[in-house]
Scaffold this motif. Structure first.
Motif, mmCIF file in Angstrom:
data_model
loop_
_atom_site.group_PDB
_atom_site.id
_atom_site.type_symbol
_atom_site.label_atom_id
_atom_site.label_comp_id
_atom_site.label_asym_id
_atom_site.label_seq_id
_atom_site.Cartn_x
_atom_site.Cartn_y
_atom_site.Cartn_z
ATOM 1 N N VAL A 131 1.272 -1.750 0.066
ATOM 2 C CA VAL A 131 -0.485 -0.060 -0.003
ATOM 3 C C VAL A 131 0.775 1.342 0.516
ATOM 4 C CG1 VAL A 131 -1.811 1.384 0.979
ATOM 5 C CG2 VAL A 131 -2.094 -1.232 1.052
ATOM 6 N N VAL A 132 0.304 2.014 -0.790
ATOM 7 C CA VAL A 132 1.818 3.481 -1.287
ATOM 8 C C VAL A 132 0.521 4.635 -0.583
ATOM 9 C CG1 VAL A 132 2.828 4.728 -2.335
ATOM 10 C CG2 VAL A 132 3.006 2.339 -2.161
ATOM 11 N N LEU A 133 1.053 5.723 -0.037
ATOM 12 C CA LEU A 133 0.731 7.161 0.462
ATOM 13 C C LEU A 133 1.697 8.255 -0.327
ATOM 14 C CD1 LEU A 133 -0.844 7.566 3.906
ATOM 15 C CD2 LEU A 133 1.292 8.566 3.495
ATOM 16 N N PHE A 134 0.880 9.045 -1.063
ATOM 17 C CA PHE A 134 1.815 10.149 -0.724
ATOM 18 C C PHE A 134 0.577 11.218 -0.054
ATOM 19 C CE2 PHE A 134 1.941 13.963 -3.635
ATOM 20 C CZ PHE A 134 4.268 13.640 -3.578
ATOM 21 N N GLY A 135 1.840 12.215 0.309
ATOM 22 C CA GLY A 135 1.225 13.593 0.520
ATOM 23 C C GLY A 135 0.716 14.087 1.998
ATOM 24 N N GLY A 136 -0.628 15.053 1.876
ATOM 25 C CA GLY A 136 -1.481 15.401 3.197
ATOM 26 C C GLY A 136 -0.678 15.905 3.476
#
Length: 769
Positions: A409-414
């Motif tokens: 699972v890849v998360l970007f930004g926020g």
């Protein structure tokens, strides 16, 4: 079922249904489509969400602690949960008390019944009486103390009645005392200062004690004892004045336990014990945390007080944990026996499905009270698991998706403020790890990230650290980010995206471009963005929730914020084949909300909606969206001899009503030849022979018939693999029906007398789309 059998003659491997059949299915579809679609609905998942105001008592006959009602982010509840000392279980009961919070429960020992009275519902205070016998709710007498909530109630063994004291109706406080003898209510002559939120408990060997609450002048700290039909002051002093505290008997014969509650400065965390004469502070009794309005009772089988939920103040601080007061005297402490069932109320969180571990992953978000979150939760199809508090910094407005190439699972930004993050993180099921790609989009939030056609991930839009609205497209390759050039949707934020895997395209809807709320639909085929011109479309909205529902081959969008800043509760579906949106009429609707997340849990063919806000309330409940009958397949049994043929659904094909279902037949002999596709309608017996049946007498030693042979179809195959297609009638009565397949392939190389091999079996359940 015979009619279903008759349609199975439509044809062999590469043949398509005749024009007459196709036309017939189309006409029948026009007649029943609305009826079928209406059978797709929203349902609240059976989870013990964070709540306060639950009524509680111990059911001595069944050795269970009962918790009824309370309120979470969605409002008052009508759920009955039971704690047996190890498990907290929801009791699904057909009918009973309507939703309420701040009611009171007491166990009537002589009758072995649980008594519920009053509480606050969506339309005001209740004045009804209910009795629970362990199986069902029974309406009690119509007369009684009158509508109220925040009253106190306990069983008094000396007189054999249940006592009820005080409470409020609207802003009116009550000071009356009532008794219930198992048949009817009676007003006693005992009067106290009108108050609400007081504690009422009965020591094992004593008489009822009443503590604290709030009257017209403020909070109280006095302790009263029930004696000969009157309330008498004990003169005992100790705990500070408070309301909505935990107040239950303790493990001694003469004592009670007081914990938490609320004073004018907020929720308290202290614990006290009264031994029948004086109060003692238990300064070492940690673990409770600041909380008020928890549901609490004394568990007589475990000999300890238990408390469920409560709040530290405000909806965002509601709890869903269950605590037990273990130990005695100075060694008393509060221990968590069960953590919350849900991630809790939040919005602007990130959500993605991990197909490798069959879990939906949730990270971060924010509550209206202000805390920006950094916790990680996983949904395994039936429950939420709190899996990590370490990883990316707290953030909201991040985006997250499953990367098939990296199997992560890849998360970007926020961001947690005006300067959003630009880092790329991945979750491996145990730990978060920050990646360092050679190229990367600028930091942003309120963008979206989904699986890309052909592999990798696709990112679009959002806002940067200057609050500029972005319109760039990026492709994550598994190692780095690459900018995607060419025509694209206009710059926007708060839009919704999903990947229609069957058609290999990303669908984008709506959002906000800084000047207006949008209602346009775009698709991305892996190379180019294209505007769509659907005949029907959802109204303009931002902050909507969207996912691809693979079990129904639809992109689903729900909720959002309209141009007038009103939260929405409608549901729409994008039919990629028809290139249009359909408004779905559902019996149940989630509460209007925006900034929620919607995801597809493939292992259970369920779509889950989590969180969001309506601008005044943050939501914690998990809501599911699915058809009444799901089109699904699974395998069972085993084939033989070595390396037998296999049967499975063709990619993206399911046994939907009104569709042509295609099965893939693989691992066939390399040379062209014949096989038989067997359709069966039983796995129990075939012509009186119990199943599975050994096929040794037929020249297939060690092989088994796992299903009845009701409709065998001879098929010529070209060698290696082939497909077999047939139409399923669009008849509502077939929804939920199950049938079975098994394949027999012929070739001398199998080396048995029959010169054949038998596959495993496949079950198929016909569903709605």
């Amino acid at each position: 079922m015979r009619r279903l059998r008759r349609v199975l003659h439509i044809q062999a491997p590469t043949h398509k249904p005749t024009a007459g059949v196709s036309a017939g299915l189309c006409l029948l579809g026009a007649f029943v489509t609305g009826q079928l679609r209406a059978q797709t609905d929203w349902q609240r998942a059976p989870l013990c969400t964070p709540r306060d105001g639950a009524a509680a008592c111990y059911d001595a006959s069944r050795q269970r602690t009962l918790f009824f009602g309370g309120q979470d982010g969605a409002g008052p509840l009508a759920e009955l949960w039971e704690w047996d000392g190890a498990n907290l279980v929801l009791r699904p009961i057909q009918s009973g008390p309507p939703p309420r919070t701040d009611a009171a429960l007491a166990y009537i020992y002589p009758l072995q019944l649980n008594l519920l009275f009053g509480g606050l519902g969506p339309n005001g205070a209740h004045g009804d009486t209910w009795l629970f016998d362990g199986t069902s709710w029974i309406a009690g007498p119509a007369n009684g103390p009158g509508p109220r909530h925040r009253h106190a109630m306990t069983f008094d063994p000396g007189t054999g009645v249940v006592l009820l004291v005080g409470g409020q109706t609207g802003q009116v406080l009550h000071g009356d005392t009532w008794s219930y003898d198992g048949t009817d209510w009676s007003l006693t002559t005992a009067i106290v200062t009108p108050l609400a939120g007081a504690g009422l408990a009965t020591p094992a060997g004593g008489t009822a004690l009443l503590f604290g609450g709030r009257d017209a002048q403020g909070l109280r700290d006095d302790l009263l004892r029930w004696s000969n039909g009157s309330w008498l002051a004990t003169g005992a002093t100790g705990p500070a004045a408070r309301e909505d505290a935990i107040f239950v008997r303790d493990a001694s014969l003469t004592g009670v336990l007081l914990a938490g509650g609320r004073d004018d400065l907020g929720a308290r965390s202290d614990t006290w014990q009264f031994d029948g004469t004086s109060w003692m502070a238990r300064t070492g009794a940690g673990g409770l945390g600041a909380r008020a309005n928890a549901g609490a009772a004394f568990d007589e089988s475990a000999f300890q007080a238990v408390a469920l939920g409560g709040s530290a103040g405000g909806t965002a601080s509601r709890r869903g944990d269950l605590l037990a007061a273990t130990g005695t005297g100075a060694a008393l402490t509060w221990q968590t026996r069960r953590t919350s069932d849900t991630p809790g109320a939040r919005s602007s969180h990130a959500l993605a499905y991990d197909p490798l571990r069959e879990r939906t992953v949730v990270f971060g978000g924010v509550t209206r009270a202000g805390p920006v979150l950094a916790d990680t939760w996983e949904w395994d199809g039936s429950r939420w698991l709190d899996v990590s508090t370490f990883g990316p910094a707290p953030r909201q407005g991040a985006a997250m998706a499953w990367d098939d190439q990296r199997q992560r699972v890849v998360l970007f930004g926020g961001g947690a403020g005006p300067s959003p993050f630009g880092g790329t993180w991945e979750w491996d099921g145990t730990n978060w790890n920050q990646l360092n790609p050679a190229a990367s989009p600028i930091g942003r939030q309120f963008h979206d990230l989904v699986p890309a056609p052909g592999g990798g991930l696709l990112l679009f839009g959002g806002i940067d650290f200057l609050q500029q609205i972005l319109g760039d497209t990026w492709h994550w390759t598994g190692n780095t980010w690459q900018a995607v050039s060419g025509p694209a949707p206009s710059a926007r934020r708060y839009h919704a995206m999903a990947c229609d895997r069957r058609r290999g395209e990303v669908v984008l809807f709506g959002g906000d471009d800084g000047f207006q709320t949008l209602a346009d639909t775009w698709t991305f085929d892996g190379v180019t963005w294209s505007p769509e011109q659907p005949a029907n479309s959802p109204s303009p909205r931002s902050y909507a929730a969207m996912t691809y529902a693979a079990e129904r081959d639809r992109v689903v969008v729900t909720g959002g914020l309209d141009p007038a800043l009103m939260a929405l509760d409608d549901t729409w579906e994008w039919r990629g084949g028809a290139r249009t949106w359909d408004l779905v009429t559902t019996t149940n609707r989630p509460a209007p909300r925006f900034l929620a997340r919607l995801g597809h849990h493939a292992a259970t063919d369920t779509n889950i909606l989590l969180g969001g806000t309506d601008g005044g309330t943050d939501f914690a409940a998990t809501t599911t969206y699915r058809a009444a009958a799901t089109a699904s397949t699974s395998t069972f049994g085993s084939g033989c001899p070595a390396s037998p043929p296999t049967v499975a659904p063709a990619p993206f094909s399911r046994p939907w009503l009104g569709s042509t279902f295609t099965i893939a037949l693989d691992n066939l002999p390399p040379q062209p030849g014949f096989l038989i596709v067997v359709y069966g309608f039983s796995t129990l017996n075939w012509n009186g022979i119990p199943l599975p049946a050994p096929l040794d007498p037929y020249g297939l030693p060690g092989c088994h018939a796992w299903i009845s042979s009701d409709e065998p179809f001879p098929v010529f195959h070209p060698g290696g693999s082939t497909t077999f297609s047939f139409p399923i009638p669009l008849l509502p009565s077939y929804a939920g029906w199950r049938y079975f397949n098994q394949v027999i392939a012929f070739d001398p190389s199998y080396g048995n007398p029959a010169g054949a091999a038998v596959s495993h079996a496949m079950r198929a359940s016909i569903g709605l789309r």
